[in-house]
Scaffold this motif. Sequence first.
Motif, PDB file in Angstrom:
ATOM      1  N   GLU A  48      -8.878   7.404  -4.136  1.00 53.82           N
ATOM      2  CA  GLU A  48      -9.987   6.452  -4.143  1.00 53.82           C
ATOM      3  C   GLU A  48      -9.907   5.533  -5.357  1.00 53.82           C
ATOM      4  O   GLU A  48     -10.222   4.339  -5.275  1.00 53.82           O
ATOM      5  N   PHE A  56       0.832  -1.195   0.000  1.00 55.69           N
ATOM      6  CA  PHE A  56       0.000   0.000   0.000  1.00 55.69           C
ATOM      7  C   PHE A  56       0.875   1.257   0.000  1.00 55.69           C
ATOM      8  O   PHE A  56       0.452   2.335  -0.463  1.00 55.69           O
ATOM      9  N   ARG A  82      -7.768   9.437   3.933  1.00 62.05           N
ATOM     10  CA  ARG A  82      -9.006  10.158   3.618  1.00 62.05           C
ATOM     11  C   ARG A  82      -9.182  11.356   4.555  1.00 62.05           C
ATOM     12  O   ARG A  82      -9.636  12.425   4.140  1.00 62.05           O
ATOM     13  N   TRP A  90      -7.188   3.096  -4.602  1.00 64.93           N
ATOM     14  CA  TRP A  90      -7.610   2.206  -3.513  1.00 64.93           C
ATOM     15  C   TRP A  90      -8.543   1.103  -4.028  1.00 64.93           C
ATOM     16  O   TRP A  90      -8.445  -0.050  -3.624  1.00 64.93           O
ATOM     17  N   ARG A  98      -6.656  -0.856   6.309  1.00 64.44           N
ATOM     18  CA  ARG A  98      -7.846   0.010   6.271  1.00 64.44           C
ATOM     19  C   ARG A  98      -7.692   1.193   7.226  1.00 64.44           C
ATOM     20  O   ARG A  98      -8.287   2.264   6.985  1.00 64.44           O
ATOM     21  N   CYS A 125      -5.785   3.720   5.256  1.00 65.56           N
ATOM     22  CA  CYS A 125      -6.698   4.284   4.268  1.00 65.56           C
ATOM     23  C   CYS A 125      -7.606   5.329   4.909  1.00 65.56           C
ATOM     24  O   CYS A 125      -7.850   6.401   4.342  1.00 65.56           O
TER      25      CYS A 125
END
Length: 387
Positions: free
Chosen positions: A198, A104, A170, A201, A163, A166
Motif C-alpha cells: 500500500e 507497476f 490485495r 502503491w 487497478r 492492484c
Amino acid sequence: MSGIRDDDVAEKMERNNVDNDDDDIGHQVDDLFAKVEKLEQKVNEIEEFYLTSSKKQSVVSPKSLSAKDKEKVRHIPGIKKHQQETARREAAAAKRMQDIMRQFGSILRQITQHKFAWPFMQPVDVEGYGLRDYYEVIDRPMDFSTIKNQMEAKDGTGYKHVRDICSDVRLVFQNAMQYNDDKSNVYMMAKTLLEKFEEKWLQFLPRVTEEEKKRDEEEAEAQLNLQRSQEAARAKKARDLSNELYEADMRLEELRETVVKKCRKLSIEDKRNLGIALTQLCPEDLSKALDIVARHNPTFHSTAVEIDLDIDALSESTLWRLKYFVKDALKGHWIKNATIGVGSGSNNPVNITKTANITKTIASKRKKQICNALARTAKKQNQKHPS
C-alpha cells in the motif's frame, strides 16, 4: 342522334373531361401528401434528437446504443471518421496503460522478492494441507503466479487496467489474513507485505490518476466531437427537409391554382345541390365540411356556438373543395346515387339562404338546422314563384 341533343352530348363530354382532370390532380395530390407524411416523420426524428440532446446535454456513445440505434447512427455523416478516431485513441490509451503496468511490475518484484513472500507465490495446496473448509471461507483464491500469468497473457484475457492488478495483489494478502488466525505467522507475513504494498502503491498512484484523467479528457473531447457531428448532420437534414417541404408546398399551391383555373364558377343550381348534399352528411362529416370553410375563410369560426354559413360568399376554390369532399364523403354510404357533379340537376327547388343559421349546440342538431333552413327557404320561393 335521335332523342339526344348536341348540347347534352357536349355537356357530357365536358363532364367526363373534368372528371378525368379531377382524377389526375387527385393522384398528384395523393402522391404529394404521401411525400409530406414521410417528410413529417423525418422532422419528428430531428425534433426528438434535439429534444433528447437538450435534456441530456450530452451524446450517447455508439457502444451503448441498441442495434436499431446503431443502424441510425451508422448513416450519420462523419460517424465513420469518428469511429476510426475512437479506435486509434483507444489503441493509444491501451498502449500507455501497458507501459504503466510494466512500470507497476517493479513494485511486484520488490514485494515478491521479500523474505515473507514465499507462502503467496503459488496457489494454496488445499489438498496437501488438508484445508477442507478453504473454499467455504475463500470465495476467490489468488496468488502471485496467477497474477504474473494474467499480466503476460496475449490472448486478450489479461489485465486491461493497473487497478485490476492492484486489486488482485490485495486479494492475495486479504485471503491469507481472512483464513489464518491473526496470531499465526502467515497472517503476520501477509499483513506486513500488504502494508508495504500500500505504501508503494500510494507513491505510484499519481501516474495512474494522470493517465485516467487524460483518458477522461480524450473521451469527453471525442463525445463532444461526435455530438457536433450529429448536430451538424441533423442541421443539414433539417435544411434539406425544409427545402423539400417548401417545394411540396409550392407544388400544392400550383395544383390549387390549376384546379381553380380548370373549374368554372359554380352556378346557382350547383350551389343549391351542394347545399342539399351538405344536409345528407353525417354529423361528423358535416363538421369536417365546416372546418374546410373555416380553413380558407379566416372570419368563419366553425367552433362557435352559432355560426352563419353563406355559400354565395364562399370563394370558388372553397366551393370546389366542399364539392370534392362531399362527393367523397357520400360515396359508398347510404346515398349511393347522390351526384354532386358540375351542373347536376334536381327536382327539388330548394336553394340555400345566404345566412342559413346552423346551430352547433350538439353535432346531431347541425343537420336538422340546415334542413329546417332549406325547407323555410323552399317554402318562401314557392310562394313567390308558384309553379
